[in-house]
Write a protein that holds these residues in place. Structure first.
Motif, mmCIF file in Angstrom:
data_model
loop_
_atom_site.group_PDB
_atom_site.id
_atom_site.type_symbol
_atom_site.label_atom_id
_atom_site.label_comp_id
_atom_site.label_asym_id
_atom_site.label_seq_id
_atom_site.Cartn_x
_atom_site.Cartn_y
_atom_site.Cartn_z
ATOM 1 N N SER A 166 0.853 -1.189 0.000
ATOM 2 C CA SER A 166 0.000 0.000 0.000
ATOM 3 C C SER A 166 0.886 1.234 0.000
ATOM 4 O O SER A 166 2.104 1.161 0.187
ATOM 5 C CB SER A 166 -0.879 -0.001 1.251
ATOM 6 N N ALA A 167 0.280 2.409 -0.194
ATOM 7 C CA ALA A 167 1.044 3.657 -0.154
ATOM 8 C C ALA A 167 1.705 3.838 1.205
ATOM 9 O O ALA A 167 2.864 4.291 1.304
ATOM 10 C CB ALA A 167 0.127 4.837 -0.473
ATOM 11 N N ASP A 168 0.995 3.489 2.277
ATOM 12 C CA ASP A 168 1.563 3.598 3.622
ATOM 13 C C ASP A 168 2.769 2.680 3.791
ATOM 14 O O ASP A 168 3.772 3.052 4.408
ATOM 15 C CB ASP A 168 0.512 3.253 4.679
ATOM 16 N N ALA A 169 2.664 1.475 3.251
ATOM 17 C CA ALA A 169 3.770 0.523 3.366
ATOM 18 C C ALA A 169 4.981 0.995 2.571
ATOM 19 O O ALA A 169 6.128 0.820 3.009
ATOM 20 C CB ALA A 169 3.333 -0.858 2.903
ATOM 21 N N VAL A 170 4.739 1.597 1.406
ATOM 22 C CA VAL A 170 5.842 2.134 0.601
ATOM 23 C C VAL A 170 6.573 3.225 1.377
ATOM 24 O O VAL A 170 7.806 3.276 1.414
ATOM 25 C CB VAL A 170 5.331 2.678 -0.747
ATOM 26 N N GLU A 171 5.811 4.095 2.007
ATOM 27 C CA GLU A 171 6.416 5.180 2.784
ATOM 28 C C GLU A 171 7.213 4.624 3.965
ATOM 29 O O GLU A 171 8.327 5.077 4.256
ATOM 30 C CB GLU A 171 5.338 6.135 3.279
ATOM 31 N N LEU A 172 6.639 3.635 4.651
ATOM 32 C CA LEU A 172 7.330 3.033 5.788
ATOM 33 C C LEU A 172 8.593 2.311 5.327
ATOM 34 O O LEU A 172 9.634 2.356 6.008
ATOM 35 C CB LEU A 172 6.392 2.067 6.503
ATOM 36 N N LEU A 173 8.523 1.646 4.189
ATOM 37 C CA LEU A 173 9.697 0.976 3.639
ATOM 38 C C LEU A 173 10.798 1.987 3.332
ATOM 39 O O LEU A 173 11.968 1.774 3.670
ATOM 40 C CB LEU A 173 9.326 0.210 2.370
ATOM 41 N N SER A 174 10.427 3.089 2.708
ATOM 42 C CA SER A 174 11.403 4.128 2.382
ATOM 43 C C SER A 174 12.087 4.644 3.644
ATOM 44 O O SER A 174 13.319 4.774 3.699
ATOM 45 C CB SER A 174 10.719 5.271 1.635
ATOM 46 N N ASP A 175 11.288 4.914 4.667
ATOM 47 C CA ASP A 175 11.856 5.393 5.936
ATOM 48 C C ASP A 175 12.774 4.342 6.555
ATOM 49 O O ASP A 175 13.853 4.662 7.074
ATOM 50 C CB ASP A 175 10.741 5.747 6.916
ATOM 51 N N GLY A 176 12.335 3.080 6.500
ATOM 52 C CA GLY A 176 13.131 2.004 7.083
ATOM 53 C C GLY A 176 14.456 1.808 6.370
ATOM 54 O O GLY A 176 15.496 1.610 7.000
ATOM 55 N N LEU A 177 14.434 1.865 5.029
ATOM 56 C CA LEU A 177 15.668 1.711 4.264
ATOM 57 C C LEU A 177 16.615 2.880 4.507
ATOM 58 O O LEU A 177 17.830 2.697 4.651
ATOM 59 C CB LEU A 177 15.349 1.587 2.771
ATOM 60 N N ARG A 178 16.058 4.080 4.561
ATOM 61 C CA ARG A 178 16.900 5.253 4.817
ATOM 62 C C ARG A 178 17.553 5.164 6.193
ATOM 63 O O ARG A 178 18.726 5.508 6.359
ATOM 64 C CB ARG A 178 16.070 6.530 4.713
ATOM 65 N N LYS A 184 20.479 10.650 4.546
ATOM 66 C CA LYS A 184 19.791 11.889 4.877
ATOM 67 C C LYS A 184 18.603 12.061 3.941
ATOM 68 O O LYS A 184 18.518 11.417 2.890
ATOM 69 C CB LYS A 184 20.749 13.077 4.743
ATOM 70 N N LYS A 185 17.684 12.950 4.304
ATOM 71 C CA LYS A 185 16.467 13.121 3.509
ATOM 72 C C LYS A 185 16.767 13.514 2.069
ATOM 73 O O LYS A 185 16.037 13.140 1.150
ATOM 74 C CB LYS A 185 15.554 14.162 4.159
ATOM 75 N N ARG A 186 17.814 14.300 1.874
ATOM 76 C CA ARG A 186 18.116 14.762 0.520
ATOM 77 C C ARG A 186 18.888 13.728 -0.304
ATOM 78 O O ARG A 186 19.065 13.892 -1.505
ATOM 79 C CB ARG A 186 18.918 16.065 0.573
ATOM 80 N N ASP A 187 19.355 12.657 0.353
ATOM 81 C CA ASP A 187 20.093 11.616 -0.360
ATOM 82 C C ASP A 187 19.140 10.742 -1.174
ATOM 83 O O ASP A 187 18.065 10.365 -0.704
ATOM 84 C CB ASP A 187 20.858 10.727 0.630
ATOM 85 N N ALA A 188 19.559 10.423 -2.384
ATOM 86 C CA ALA A 188 18.759 9.532 -3.234
ATOM 87 C C ALA A 188 18.762 8.120 -2.646
ATOM 88 O O ALA A 188 19.778 7.640 -2.152
ATOM 89 C CB ALA A 188 19.315 9.513 -4.646
ATOM 90 N N LEU A 189 17.593 7.471 -2.699
ATOM 91 C CA LEU A 189 17.487 6.093 -2.209
ATOM 92 C C LEU A 189 17.765 5.153 -3.371
ATOM 93 O O LEU A 189 16.871 4.756 -4.115
ATOM 94 C CB LEU A 189 16.089 5.850 -1.629
#
Length: 219
Positions: A166-178, A184-189
């Protein structure tokens, strides 16, 4: 049969060390969410229903196939000792699972019962057409999925452990990987293959941390 893992599982089950290693990897995928929501394996089955307990176990199992313990890897060991019993297609599939990390893909151009095109959202690879029957009957364009794309001779297929995000899971995944990669927030994932391997349990956790609250407190 390409996805017949019964002999490989039997081989793992005969060795206490490898069996414990498999259980430890599966626990890495499941325990953060189970502990957070104070659940056990039976609760997971009751809340999510079929086929999810098996799929989630498969996420850990596929991760385990790519793990190295010093110079030891279970796929290498199995193929050296028992590979002669496996069909060539099965040997190639196990080796590809060992070498292929999970990633997050966007679905497009779905042909139900036949194929779909997947675009890697974490890497720079070109979109890939994969041959698939069952998953294409439930997925649609723009869906996001975590899965492994396995090269198989002159075509591509997906692994058995597939999680729709889901969109929420994608966001949580992004935060978890970062967080795991200390970005940092400005760094490309754009994680490397080795980084994806190291972060594989984050994919399962992100899915569980969004799926379980919905199952426990349905609207």
């Amino acid at each position: 049969m390409r996805n017949d893992i019964s002999d490989l599982l039997g081989f793992i089950g005969q060795d206490d060390v490898w069996r414990d290693r498999l259980q430890d990897v599966v626990a890495e995928h499941l325990m953060p969410a189970l502990e957070e929501f104070e659940l056990d394996d039976d609760d997971l089955s009751e809340l999510l229903g079929e086929p999810w307990p098996g799929v989630l176990w498969g996420c850990g199992f596929e991760d385990f196939l790519g793990r190295w313990y010093g110079e030891e890897n279970i796929v290498d060991l199995y193929l050296k000792r028992r590979g002669w019993k496996e069909a060539a297609l099965n040997r190639d599939y196990f080796a590809a699972l060992r070498d292929t990390p999970v990633s997050l893909y966007e679905v497009s151009d779905v042909k139900s019962g036949t194929s779909m095109v997947l675009r890697d959202l974490l890497g720079g690879a070109e979109p890939v057409t994969v041959l698939e029957q069952s998953a294409t009957r439930s997925l649609k364009k723009w869906d996001r999925i975590a899965v492994r794309i396995v090269a198989e001779r002159d075509r591509h297929v997906i692994s058995g452990a597939l999680l729709a995000f889901s969109a929420d899971a994608v966001e949580l995944l992004s935060d978890g990987l970062r967080g795991a990669l200390k970005l940092k927030k400005r760094d490309a994932l754009r994680p490397t293959t080795d980084q994806l391997r190291a972060c594989t349990p984050v994919f399962t956790s992100a899915w569980l941390f969004t799926a379980l609250p919905r199952a426990m407190l349905p609207p």
